[in-house]
Design an enzyme around this catalytic site. Structure first.
Site, PDB file in Angstrom:
ATOM      1  CG  ASP A  30      -2.045   0.992   1.117  1.00  0.00           C
ATOM      2  OD1 ASP A  30      -3.202   0.580   1.090  1.00  0.00           O
ATOM      3  OD2 ASP A  30      -1.759   2.222   1.043  1.00  0.00           O
ATOM      4  CG  ASN A  86     -12.655  -0.663   3.818  1.00  0.00           C
ATOM      5  OD1 ASN A  86     -13.009  -1.187   4.874  1.00  0.00           O
ATOM      6  ND2 ASN A  86     -11.590   0.110   3.723  1.00  0.00           N
ATOM      7  CG  HIS A  92     -14.405   3.836   6.068  1.00  0.00           C
ATOM      8  ND1 HIS A  92     -14.340   5.173   6.361  1.00  0.00           N
ATOM      9  CD2 HIS A  92     -15.114   3.263   7.064  1.00  0.00           C
ATOM     10  CE1 HIS A  92     -14.972   5.398   7.500  1.00  0.00           C
ATOM     11  NE2 HIS A  92     -15.456   4.259   7.944  1.00  0.00           N
ATOM     12  CD  GLN A  93     -14.925  -0.461  -2.694  1.00  0.00           C
ATOM     13  OE1 GLN A  93     -16.135  -0.536  -2.528  1.00  0.00           O
ATOM     14  NE2 GLN A  93     -14.273  -1.194  -3.581  1.00  0.00           N
ATOM     15  CG  HIS A  99      -8.805  -2.948  -2.094  1.00  0.00           C
ATOM     16  ND1 HIS A  99      -9.791  -2.271  -2.796  1.00  0.00           N
ATOM     17  CD2 HIS A  99      -8.616  -2.250  -0.961  1.00  0.00           C
ATOM     18  CE1 HIS A  99     -10.164  -1.200  -2.116  1.00  0.00           C
ATOM     19  NE2 HIS A  99      -9.473  -1.170  -0.983  1.00  0.00           N
ATOM     20  CG  PHE A 100      -9.062  -9.321   0.603  1.00  0.00           C
ATOM     21  CD1 PHE A 100      -9.434  -9.507  -0.732  1.00  0.00           C
ATOM     22  CD2 PHE A 100      -9.865  -9.855   1.590  1.00  0.00           C
ATOM     23  CE1 PHE A 100     -10.585 -10.207  -1.056  1.00  0.00           C
ATOM     24  CE2 PHE A 100     -11.015 -10.563   1.275  1.00  0.00           C
ATOM     25  CZ  PHE A 100     -11.373 -10.732  -0.053  1.00  0.00           C
ATOM     26  CG  HIS A 101      -6.744  -2.693   3.289  1.00  0.00           C
ATOM     27  ND1 HIS A 101      -6.007  -1.561   3.025  1.00  0.00           N
ATOM     28  CD2 HIS A 101      -7.979  -2.459   2.790  1.00  0.00           C
ATOM     29  CE1 HIS A 101      -6.772  -0.666   2.404  1.00  0.00           C
ATOM     30  NE2 HIS A 101      -7.973  -1.201   2.240  1.00  0.00           N
TER      31      HIS A 101
HETATM   32  P1  AMP Z   1      -9.824   1.543   0.484  1.00  0.00           P
HETATM   33  O1  AMP Z   1     -10.151   2.684   1.401  1.00  0.00           O
HETATM   34  O2  AMP Z   1     -10.148   0.208   1.142  1.00  0.00           O
HETATM   35  O3  AMP Z   1     -10.453   1.689  -0.874  1.00  0.00           O
HETATM   36  O4  AMP Z   1      -8.254   1.549   0.333  1.00  0.00           O
HETATM   37  C1  AMP Z   1      -7.578   1.842  -0.840  1.00  0.00           C
HETATM   38  C2  AMP Z   1      -6.114   1.741  -0.532  1.00  0.00           C
HETATM   39  O5  AMP Z   1      -5.400   1.808  -1.755  1.00  0.00           O
HETATM   40  C3  AMP Z   1      -5.568   2.840   0.372  1.00  0.00           C
HETATM   41  O6  AMP Z   1      -4.986   2.263   1.535  1.00  0.00           O
HETATM   42  C4  AMP Z   1      -4.532   3.537  -0.500  1.00  0.00           C
HETATM   43  O7  AMP Z   1      -3.396   3.966   0.218  1.00  0.00           O
HETATM   44  C5  AMP Z   1      -4.189   2.456  -1.491  1.00  0.00           C
HETATM   45  N1  AMP Z   1      -3.675   2.932  -2.761  1.00  0.00           N
HETATM   46  C6  AMP Z   1      -4.214   3.879  -3.576  1.00  0.00           C
HETATM   47  N2  AMP Z   1      -3.462   4.051  -4.680  1.00  0.00           N
HETATM   48  C7  AMP Z   1      -2.420   3.189  -4.565  1.00  0.00           C
HETATM   49  C8  AMP Z   1      -1.289   2.900  -5.379  1.00  0.00           C
HETATM   50  N3  AMP Z   1      -1.072   3.530  -6.557  1.00  0.00           N
HETATM   51  N4  AMP Z   1      -0.412   1.954  -4.964  1.00  0.00           N
HETATM   52  C9  AMP Z   1      -0.618   1.318  -3.793  1.00  0.00           C
HETATM   53  N5  AMP Z   1      -1.670   1.545  -2.975  1.00  0.00           N
HETATM   54  C10 AMP Z   1      -2.562   2.473  -3.350  1.00  0.00           C
END
Ligand code: AMP
Length: 148
Positions: A30, A86, A92-93, A99-101
């Site tokens: 991330d 999310n 919070h998406q 995607h999975f964090h």
């Molecule tokens: P979400 O809030 O679950 O949609 O999280 C999206 C995540 O994507 C966030 O933690 C961002 O920091 C991450 N993110 C956005 N753009 C990039 C990128 N180019 N490379 C890596 N992570 C990213």
């Protein structure tokens, strides 16, 4: 579905720090980590939310997620972690691609902070609710959820 930043990463238009890839799944660091080693695992299929993901992609992600978690733990020395997933702006998406964090949680408190405003399950409504959800479980495939 409009192209997202993750689609651009998948297409090689935007760089990433890749940690894992196979035919259906990509994992990368991330860019704004909550903690050291914060990693994203995405299906290559461009589904917006988890309920829209095909069984094949879901299976592919589920199969490698624990393996990627183990690699994150080994690569960072972390022991504890959260998986966050999310769906929808209100949840919070931000990036509209499933995607999975994987978020390591460290002794210094860095990692995911969670608010958990739990209430007691209403026993009068519980069985009707369970039945309604039970009856909506499809055997396979993607079925559009109400309100989507
Ligand atoms: P979400 O809030 O679950 O949609 O999280 C999206 C995540 O994507 C966030 O933690 C961002 O920091 C991450 N993110 C956005 N753009 C990039 C990128 N180019 N490379 C890596 N992570 C990213």
């Amino acid at each position: 579905m409009a192209d997202t930043i993750f689609k651009k990463i998948l297409d090689g238009e935007v760089p990433c720090h890749r940690v894992y890839e196979d035919g259906r799944v990509l994992a990368f660091l991330d860019v704004n980590p909550l903690s050291h080693g914060h990693t994203l695992v995405i299906p290559k299929e461009p589904a917006e939310t988890l309920d829209q993901l095909s069984d094949d992609s879901a299976q592919a992600v589920g199969r490698v997620l624990p393996r990627i978690v183990r690699a994150v733990l080994l690569g960072t020395g972390a022991r504890d972690y959260n998986i966050l997933q999310n769906n929808g702006a209100n949840a919070h998406q931000v990036v509209k691609h499933v995607h999975f964090h994987i978020i390591p949680k460290y002794d210094d408190g860095s990692g995911l902070g969670i608010g958990w405003p739990a209430k007691k399950l209403d026993s009068d409504e519980a069985e009707a609710l369970a039945q309604s959800i039970r009856g909506a479980v499809a055997p396979t495939g993607v079925h559009r959820a109400v309100g989507k």
